[in-house]
Design an enzyme around this catalytic site. Structure first.
Site, mmCIF file in Angstrom:
data_model
loop_
_atom_site.group_PDB
_atom_site.id
_atom_site.type_symbol
_atom_site.label_atom_id
_atom_site.label_comp_id
_atom_site.label_asym_id
_atom_site.label_seq_id
_atom_site.Cartn_x
_atom_site.Cartn_y
_atom_site.Cartn_z
ATOM 1 N N CYS A 269 -17.183 11.498 -35.509
ATOM 2 C CA CYS A 269 -18.247 10.613 -35.999
ATOM 3 C C CYS A 269 -17.663 9.254 -36.405
ATOM 4 O O CYS A 269 -17.271 8.492 -35.526
ATOM 5 C CB CYS A 269 -19.020 11.285 -37.118
ATOM 6 S SG CYS A 269 -20.691 10.644 -37.244
ATOM 7 N N HIS B 201 -20.617 16.380 -34.970
ATOM 8 C CA HIS B 201 -19.739 17.078 -35.929
ATOM 9 C C HIS B 201 -19.473 18.499 -35.445
ATOM 10 O O HIS B 201 -20.182 19.428 -35.840
ATOM 11 C CB HIS B 201 -20.393 17.123 -37.306
ATOM 12 C CG HIS B 201 -20.433 15.800 -37.983
ATOM 13 N ND1 HIS B 201 -19.448 15.379 -38.858
ATOM 14 C CD2 HIS B 201 -21.319 14.785 -37.887
ATOM 15 C CE1 HIS B 201 -19.734 14.167 -39.289
ATOM 16 N NE2 HIS B 201 -20.866 13.776 -38.705
ATOM 17 N N GLU C 190 -17.320 20.588 -36.282
ATOM 18 C CA GLU C 190 -16.873 21.523 -37.328
ATOM 19 C C GLU C 190 -18.013 22.388 -37.854
ATOM 20 O O GLU C 190 -17.786 23.500 -38.318
ATOM 21 C CB GLU C 190 -16.191 20.775 -38.479
ATOM 22 C CG GLU C 190 -17.032 19.778 -39.249
ATOM 23 C CD GLU C 190 -17.080 18.399 -38.610
ATOM 24 O OE1 GLU C 190 -16.609 18.251 -37.462
ATOM 25 O OE2 GLU C 190 -17.607 17.465 -39.245
HETATM 26 N N1 GLN Z 1 -21.165 11.167 -40.389
HETATM 27 C C1 GLN Z 1 -20.516 10.062 -40.127
HETATM 28 O O1 GLN Z 1 -19.311 10.021 -39.956
HETATM 29 C C2 GLN Z 1 -21.332 8.810 -40.065
HETATM 30 C C3 GLN Z 1 -20.612 7.668 -39.424
HETATM 31 C C4 GLN Z 1 -21.243 6.334 -39.681
HETATM 32 N N2 GLN Z 1 -21.160 5.985 -41.067
HETATM 33 C C5 GLN Z 1 -22.671 6.348 -39.188
HETATM 34 O O2 GLN Z 1 -23.571 6.412 -39.976
HETATM 35 O O3 GLN Z 1 -22.894 6.333 -38.014
#
Ligand code: GLN
Length: 354
Positions: free
Chosen positions: A161, A289, A291
């Protein structure tokens, strides 16, 4: 009924201890659940193998987690668990070094040189680097420095992310030489907006400004992808999301041509979900994500790839069609043949649960 669980060698022994006391049978009787096979014998067998493996690990692999919420380790609980699941499945003990991203930044050298050099020493000692998700600009420059180091020194890297977004920024600045490249989350006025707000971010006054939940990523046929192979050479995967920003589609072609390839997109082909650097042992970024869907018996493929690459086993694993090596004299994996097929079967090919 009294259930006794004394201290065990690992958490993985707890379900076995519960089963020895026939807890599942007790509840099935009391609640009159018509369950045919309690507990599923195959599952308990696999679980016992996992617990045994945990107690027998002798080798260690060091992964650096470069984050910003490092004082609250629970912030990265699912990331750490996913690393552990993968390490366990390849018979390595995870040695995790948590590095505060800000400590790697140039200004720390002046304000707290000990912290700065210790952080860099930890990073240099790691066999793999993980940049997890996060929000806001604190620590982002430190993450970018860690990613640059991993790219140049050919250290296995996984960006999740925000971690993937930072890898895109790093590549834009240091390879494409786009000075001032950034995400609009960090600097809305930057010279090259390589990561931008998604329309969902401006959803009015009703909240719900993030793109969340389980969504499909389609692998592109344009480029080879190690991650796709790790997922079992599937056409698509479903993984969970939680973000407001995305890679700017305007720049995708320039990245692809320079070797940072976007190998997975959303179902409309508009949103970049997976990136991989060509000609690197393992340099992968995912906008989702992974994980969240990792399980002890089903390690998440992006994490498994990082751990395998960190141990120098990724290529042989891929060449064997995602199997660990059979038992041979000198083999690094002390497993029986049964176990290899078990691991292969367990690795998450297509997500089947939420
Ligand atoms: N969950 C995250 O890592 C978010 C990444 C980034 N801050 C976004 O909003 O896209």
């Amino acid at each position: 009924m009294v259930v006794c669980i004394h201290d065990r060698s690992s958490i993985y022994r707890v379900p076995l201890a519960l089963e020895e006391q026939r807890l599942a049978h007790f509840f099935a009787d009391r609640l009159q659940l018509q369950l045919p096979d309690i507990p599923a014998r195959q599952l308990m067998w696999k679980w016992r193998q996992l617990a045994d493996r945990h107690d027998q690990m002798t080798k260690e692999v060091t992964i650096a987690l470069v984050g910003k919420y490092t004082r609250l380790q629970d912030s990265y609980a699912s990331v750490i668990k996913a690393l552990q699941h993968s390490a366990l499945n390849i018979h390595y003990k995870l040695h995790l070094t948590v590095i505060e991203a800000e400590s790697l930044e140039h200004q720390t050298k002046a304000t707290d040189p000990v912290k700065y050099y210790e952080a860099w020493q930890s990073l240099c000692k790691a066999e793999g680097v993980l940049c997890p998700g996060g929000f806001g600009d604190r620590g982002v420059e430190g993450k970018i420095l860690a990613i640059e180091w991993a790219r140049i020194n050919r250290k296995p890297f996984l960006g999740v992310c925000l971690g993937m977004q930072c890898a895109v920024i790093e590549f834009a600045r240091n390879v494409l030489r786009w000075d001032g490249a950034n995400s609009t989350e960090m600097n809305a006025e930057c010279a090259h907006r390589v990561v931008i707000d998604m329309p969902e971010h401006h959803g009015g006054d009703m909240g719900g400004t993030m793109r969340v939940g389980r969504r499909t990523t389609i692998f592109s046929d344009k480029y080879p992808s190690e991650l796709r192979q790790l997922y079992g050479d599937v056409a698509s995967v479903d993984e969970r999301h939680r973000h407001r920003y995305e890679v700017n589609p305007e720049y995708v072609e320039a990245f692809n041509e320079a070797g940072l390839r976007f190998v997975g997109q959303d179902t409309d082909g508009q949103r970049m979900e997976v990136m991989e650097l060509a000609d690197h042992p393992y340099f992968v970024g995912v906008q989702y994500h992974p994980e969240y869907l990792s399980r002890p018996l089903k390690p998440s493929p992006p994490y498994l790839g990082l751990l395998l690459a960190a141990c120098g086993k990724l290529q042989s694993y891929l060449n064997r069609g995602c199997r660990l090596t059979p038992r041979e004299p000198g083999s690094d994996f002390e497993s029986s043949d049964e176990e290899f097929s078990l691991i292969k079967e367990n690795v998450y090919h297509k997500v089947a649960e939420n």
